[in-house]
Design an enzyme around this catalytic site. Structure first.
Site, PDB file in Angstrom:
ATOM      1  N   GLU A 199      -9.950  -4.360  -5.927  1.00  0.00           N
ATOM      2  CA  GLU A 199      -8.960  -4.925  -5.003  1.00  0.00           C
ATOM      3  C   GLU A 199      -7.931  -5.792  -5.714  1.00  0.00           C
ATOM      4  O   GLU A 199      -7.251  -6.600  -5.093  1.00  0.00           O
ATOM      5  CB  GLU A 199      -9.683  -5.741  -3.923  1.00  0.00           C
ATOM      6  CG  GLU A 199     -10.574  -4.865  -3.044  1.00  0.00           C
ATOM      7  CD  GLU A 199     -11.267  -5.645  -1.941  1.00  0.00           C
ATOM      8  OE1 GLU A 199     -11.286  -6.890  -1.993  1.00  0.00           O
ATOM      9  OE2 GLU A 199     -11.800  -4.992  -1.031  1.00  0.00           O
ATOM     10  N   LYS A 331     -12.182  -3.860  10.741  1.00  0.00           N
ATOM     11  CA  LYS A 331     -11.779  -2.749   9.867  1.00  0.00           C
ATOM     12  C   LYS A 331     -11.835  -1.501  10.739  1.00  0.00           C
ATOM     13  O   LYS A 331     -12.931  -1.088  11.156  1.00  0.00           O
ATOM     14  CB  LYS A 331     -12.774  -2.570   8.724  1.00  0.00           C
ATOM     15  CG  LYS A 331     -12.832  -3.711   7.718  1.00  0.00           C
ATOM     16  CD  LYS A 331     -14.057  -3.515   6.823  1.00  0.00           C
ATOM     17  CE  LYS A 331     -14.080  -4.485   5.650  1.00  0.00           C
ATOM     18  NZ  LYS A 331     -15.411  -4.500   4.985  1.00  0.00           N
TER      19      LYS A 331
HETATM   20  C1  2PG Z   1     -15.497  -6.033   2.287  1.00  0.00           C
HETATM   21  C2  2PG Z   1     -14.516  -4.973   1.872  1.00  0.00           C
HETATM   22  C3  2PG Z   1     -13.113  -5.407   1.715  1.00  0.00           C
HETATM   23  P1  2PG Z   1     -15.365  -2.713   0.996  1.00  0.00           P
HETATM   24  O1  2PG Z   1     -16.676  -6.005   1.967  1.00  0.00           O
HETATM   25  O2  2PG Z   1     -15.119  -6.912   3.065  1.00  0.00           O
HETATM   26  O3  2PG Z   1     -12.940  -6.482   0.856  1.00  0.00           O
HETATM   27  O4  2PG Z   1     -14.995  -4.262   0.767  1.00  0.00           O
HETATM   28  O5  2PG Z   1     -14.147  -2.040   1.500  1.00  0.00           O
HETATM   29  O6  2PG Z   1     -15.796  -2.237  -0.349  1.00  0.00           O
HETATM   30  O7  2PG Z   1     -16.462  -2.675   2.011  1.00  0.00           O
HETATM   31 MG    MG Z   2     -17.097  -7.795   3.396  1.00  0.00          MG
END
Ligand code: 2PG
Ligand code: MG
Length: 416
Positions: A199, A331
């Site tokens: 990231e 998300k």
């Molecule tokens: C998280 C995310 C974003 P990932 O854990 O919050 O930072 O990571 O997309 O790998 O789940």
């Molecule tokens: Mg997370």
């Protein structure tokens, strides 16, 4: 009503070079919307499954077999798109058509609808204000599933410019801090390669305690008051190092283990000592009880569920009952479609759980989440600081300010 007149899907690659699904939706024959599904590295157990049998090709085939179902739908109607998706895939986790299709299709549809109606996406999703800008929550030091051996077990040390009065100021503060973190790392490790994780956060060869000390020092060096101008946060992503068999958090890179009591103590100490504005997944995803203890003890920190809530309205209800969080990560691809995610946002708002709209570690240069953050009244937008696919979302906030519709930064009062 902007009607869906055609659709197309293809396989493209995300910021990690992995296959994903991109969908084009045309509304009223003239207005093109496009969206590309992101993907996570630390994935909650109950998240939507990106592809049937983990194959992007199968998601593409499932979409192509049923694309006609979406023709003629109102592109602005997230529920209509959801219903059509559900008529094809009735599984809890979109395992038949793939969460990637649900994501890309539902967002490309509103993208096309916004163009057809000549309004910015955030206004299409929430026709009436007031609108506020979320604070950018930037990733400054990476570890865990986002960076290699030698980096911290903690997945993300985050920064939030809580004292910023505008988006421009907020972004500049995060860029400045990110640069300063590199200098501090270099001052303690002359061989630092400037390596960065998935990231865009620095990926130094330091342990968890050192990472936090570096972040704190960088805040001071920038001349920011910790917690007042610039606050720190952590995504522990602790499910990824929870050893279920032995009931311990295994900080393998630092060479130590903590039982649940010690983990709570550790998280409490970090929240207190570093005045954390934000603590995500400090305990593993099914431990609502310990989350409740942490939430109660730390009213000034957004104790936030990510893997615990997986952008699912029913999980918010469960968490509210238990008092298990004050913040919730949104998300869209965890939920599947945009409609699922908006139901989640509604449940959070109803229960005074603060929303943090978030990117995934595998991203595209799309910037829809900036609009989704404003439309859902998110307090923060978690996007990383550097990297084209991260900056794209930040720059979109700047473009959005040109509409003169958004009345300043979000209210960041203590969580409870
Ligand atoms: C998280 C995310 C974003 P990932 O854990 O919050 O930072 O990571 O997309 O790998 O789940
Ligand atoms: Mg997370």
């Amino acid at each position: 009503m902007p009607s869906i007149t055609s659709l197309d899907a293809r396989i493209v690659f995300n910021s990690r070079g992995s296959k994903t699904i991109e969908i084009d939706v045309i509304a009223d024959r003239n207005f093109a919307g496009r969206a590309c599904a992101p993907s996570g590295a630390s994935v909650g157990k109950l998240e939507a499954q990106s592809f049937p049998d983990n194959k992007a090709e199968k998601a593409l085939a499932a979409f192509n077999a049923s694309r006609k179902k979406f023709i003629g739908l109102d592109a602005s109607d997230t529920k209509a798109v959801f219903d059509a998706l559900r008529s094809i895939d009735d599984t809890d986790n979109y395992s038949k058509i793939g969460g990637s299709v649900a994501y890309a299709l539902s967002i490309a549809a509103v993208d096309a609808a916004a163009r057809a109606q000549g309004v910015p996406l955030f206004k299409l999703l929430k026709p009436k204000g007031p609108y506020r800008f979320p604070f950018p929550l930037g990733n400054i030091i990476g570890g865990g599933a986002h960076a290699g051996p030698g980096t911290p077990d903690l997945q993300e040390i985050l920064a939030c410019p809580v004292g910023a009065k505008s988006v421009t100021e907020a972004l500049e503060m995060n860029f400045k801090l990110h640069g300063e973190v590199r200098k501090v790392i270099e001052s303690i490790d002359g061989k630092f390669t400037y390596g960065r994780g998935d990231e865009g956060a620095w990926a130094p060869n330091v342990n968890n305690d050192q990472a936090l000390e570096i972040a704190e020092k960088a805040v001071k060096n920038c001349g920011y008051a910790l917690g007042r101008d610039m606050a720190l946060g952590i995504d522990f992503a602790s499910s990824s190092f929870w050893d279920e068999k032995n009931n311990v958090y295994d900080y393998a890179r630092q060479g130590l283990k903590r039982d649940t009591g010690e983990q709570i103590e550790f998280a409490n100490r970090l929240m207190r000592d570093y005045k954390l504005a934000y603590a995500e997944d400090p305990v593993h995803e099914t431990d609502f009880e310990s989350m409740a203890v942490l939430t109660k003890k730390n009213p000034r920190t957004l104790v936030t569920g990510d893997d615990m809530l997986v952008t699912n309205a029913a999980m918010v209800k469960k968490a509210v009952k238990a008092g298990a969080c004050s913040g919730a990560i949104l998300k869209v691809n965890q939920a599947g479609s945009l409609h699922d995610a908006l139901l989640f946002a509604k449940e959070c708002t109803k229960n005074n759980i603060r929303i943090i709209t978030s990117h995934r570690s595998g991203e595209s240069p799309d910037s829809h989440i900036s609009h989704i953050a404003v439309a859902t009244g998110s307090k923060m937008l978690k996007t990383g600081v550097l990297g084209g696919e991260r900056v794209a979302k930040l720059n979109e906030l700047l473009r959005m300010s040109e509409y003169d519709l958004i009345a300043g930064m979000a209210e960041l009062s203590p969580a409870t």
